[in-house]
Design an enzyme around this catalytic site. Sequence first.
Site, PDB file in Angstrom:
ATOM      1  N   GLY A 154      13.018  -8.324   6.960  1.00 11.21           N
ATOM      2  CA  GLY A 154      12.081  -8.019   8.033  1.00 11.21           C
ATOM      3  C   GLY A 154      11.182  -6.849   7.689  1.00 11.21           C
ATOM      4  O   GLY A 154      10.551  -6.252   8.567  1.00 11.21           O
ATOM      5  N   ASP A 202       1.765  -8.337   9.156  1.00 12.10           N
ATOM      6  CA  ASP A 202       2.352  -7.884   7.895  1.00 12.10           C
ATOM      7  C   ASP A 202       1.291  -7.528   6.859  1.00 12.10           C
ATOM      8  O   ASP A 202       1.354  -6.490   6.209  1.00 12.10           O
ATOM      9  CB  ASP A 202       3.276  -8.968   7.314  1.00 12.10           C
ATOM     10  N   TYR A 254      11.044 -18.894  15.164  1.00 10.71           N
ATOM     11  CA  TYR A 254       9.716 -18.285  15.124  1.00 10.71           C
ATOM     12  C   TYR A 254       8.652 -19.295  15.569  1.00 10.71           C
ATOM     13  O   TYR A 254       7.819 -19.009  16.441  1.00 10.71           O
ATOM     14  CB  TYR A 254       9.418 -17.788  13.705  1.00 10.71           C
TER      15      TYR A 254
HETATM   16  P1  ADP Z   1      10.086 -10.713   4.417  1.00 12.95           P
HETATM   17  O1  ADP Z   1      10.360 -10.244   5.791  1.00 12.95           O
HETATM   18  O2  ADP Z   1      10.828  -9.903   3.405  1.00 12.95           O
HETATM   19  O3  ADP Z   1       8.638 -10.814   4.134  1.00 12.95           O
HETATM   20  P2  ADP Z   1       9.892 -13.544   4.095  1.00 12.95           P
HETATM   21  O4  ADP Z   1      10.844 -14.643   4.339  1.00 12.95           O
HETATM   22  O5  ADP Z   1       8.597 -13.545   4.813  1.00 12.95           O
HETATM   23  O6  ADP Z   1      10.687 -12.184   4.321  1.00 12.95           O
HETATM   24  O7  ADP Z   1       9.504 -13.501   2.559  1.00 12.95           O
HETATM   25  C1  ADP Z   1      10.522 -13.494   1.576  1.00 12.95           C
HETATM   26  C2  ADP Z   1      10.102 -14.397   0.430  1.00 12.95           C
HETATM   27  O8  ADP Z   1       9.006 -13.802  -0.300  1.00 12.95           O
HETATM   28  C3  ADP Z   1      11.198 -14.558  -0.594  1.00 12.95           C
HETATM   29  O9  ADP Z   1      12.077 -15.606  -0.244  1.00 12.95           O
HETATM   30  C4  ADP Z   1      10.394 -14.890  -1.840  1.00 12.95           C
HETATM   31  O10 ADP Z   1       9.986 -16.236  -1.855  1.00 12.95           O
HETATM   32  C5  ADP Z   1       9.161 -14.019  -1.683  1.00 12.95           C
HETATM   33  N1  ADP Z   1       9.368 -12.701  -2.311  1.00 12.95           N
HETATM   34  C6  ADP Z   1       9.375 -11.497  -1.715  1.00 12.95           C
HETATM   35  N2  ADP Z   1       9.587 -10.506  -2.606  1.00 12.95           N
HETATM   36  C7  ADP Z   1       9.722 -11.098  -3.792  1.00 12.95           C
HETATM   37  C8  ADP Z   1       9.948 -10.632  -5.129  1.00 12.95           C
HETATM   38  N3  ADP Z   1      10.109  -9.334  -5.390  1.00 12.95           N
HETATM   39  N4  ADP Z   1       9.978 -11.546  -6.124  1.00 12.95           N
HETATM   40  C9  ADP Z   1       9.821 -12.864  -5.858  1.00 12.95           C
HETATM   41  N5  ADP Z   1       9.610 -13.361  -4.639  1.00 12.95           N
HETATM   42  C10 ADP Z   1       9.562 -12.509  -3.614  1.00 12.95           C
HETATM   43 MG    MG Z   2       7.290 -12.042   5.212  1.00  9.41          MG
END
Ligand code: ADP
Ligand code: MG
Length: 418
Positions: A154, A202, A254
């Site tokens: 999050g 975001d 969501y």
């Molecule tokens: P958040 O709240 O962290 O944004 P989301 O579900 O929106 O959660 O996004 C997470 C997704 O973003 C991960 O499952 C991946 O696909 C991608 N992601 C985020 N950070 C990385 C990273 N450092 N390397 C690769 N993919 C990433």
């Molecule tokens: Mg996200």
Amino acid sequence: MAVSLDMGSVASVVDDARRGFVEQFGGEPTGVWAAPGRVNVIGEHTDYNDGFVLPMAIDRACYAAAAPRADRILRVHAAQLGETVELSLDALVGPGSAADTRDAADPDMTPLTEPAVTGWAGYPVGVAWILQQAGFPVRGADVYLTSTVPVGSGLSSSAALECATALALAGVSEFELTTAELARHTQRAENIYAGVPCGPLDQMSSAFGQDGSVLFIDTRSGEVKPQPFDLAAENALLLVIDTRVSHAHGENGYADRRSACERSAEFLGVRALRDISLADLPESFAKVSVGLGETFARRVRHVVTEDARVEQFVEILHQEPVSLPRLGHRMMQSHASLRDDYEVSAPELDLAVATAVAAGAHGARMTGGGFGGSAIALVDRDLLPDVQDAVLAAFAEHGYTEPQFFPAVASAGAHRIA
Ligand code: ADP
Ligand code: MG
């Protein structure tokens, strides 16, 4: 997916990014760009209702080391996953091509049915795609991504990834992106290419972040008003409590909340729930209760009261001296509304919030979309150990996964760092 939580200093992460680039691709990167994650201090589930939000960028970021290529190939390596994606920029779907299946009437909210890549790679590749779509001359590039934002907590690791990628592509391709363009196009990449129906919160937080400030954002007009948020001067801090759980129903939840808001707005004859004032709320609540049912009415009540709480929070920030108990009270109200009216909290978040406050925090709330992820607590510095110990003990007692803690420091938005 395990992502390193070791913060390290910024300089050492930049070094890691450079070194990783060299190992992965050979040759030196021509620059390193960084884009932060965020916590939303208050104003949850309001961003897709044209409402108000109050996020801050945090001192955890995604770093992109990159160099241009002579050909049209884009290679992106994700350090935390040890995976690389490679494709031709010319193979990305374009307007009018068979694979661009979007509804012409509403191209921004229709996900592609067949993006060239899916999974994590959809985020950076989606950014390259959307920038090309928007007419920016994206060059072939090698991009090495490494991030200190915990994934899926999050804290917006996805927006950090997108914004870092967008700035790196702009940098190596030698075109300018305004901050507003950065936020807008990265959101569109996530909506259309990665297929996630997020609002603008975001990406705007990552793009517009400012050291020492929270951002008061009107998501309808796009206006961003940074507000001073110097908790250190008050001997306090904002503690992130990452529950490290993510409940499976979150994704449907969501989309379901979002559509409930859209249906309610339509039923009430307004463009978005932002247009219902606090004064109108009793009448709107009654109408929606009868027409769509009580659950819908409670969704409306959350959004309308949450918008008001953001404005009240900002007012309190402008009073001297700033009253931390009053800020904390608004956070508690926000949490209760998200838990009871919007029903997006989780037992772990409720426990973190209740325990932090019982241990002396001025206030606490879930932050982000909910169904797991992180809570934030407004804590006097001298009470920090007590709050952490109490939360750890409560989680252990309930048999929950051990939470992780770190202070969130209001930080600069996406920028070139080396
Ligand atoms: P958040 O709240 O962290 O944004 P989301 O579900 O929106 O959660 O996004 C997470 C997704 O973003 C991960 O499952 C991946 O696909 C991608 N992601 C985020 N950070 C990385 C990273 N450092 N390397 C690769 N993919 C990433
Ligand atoms: Mg996200």
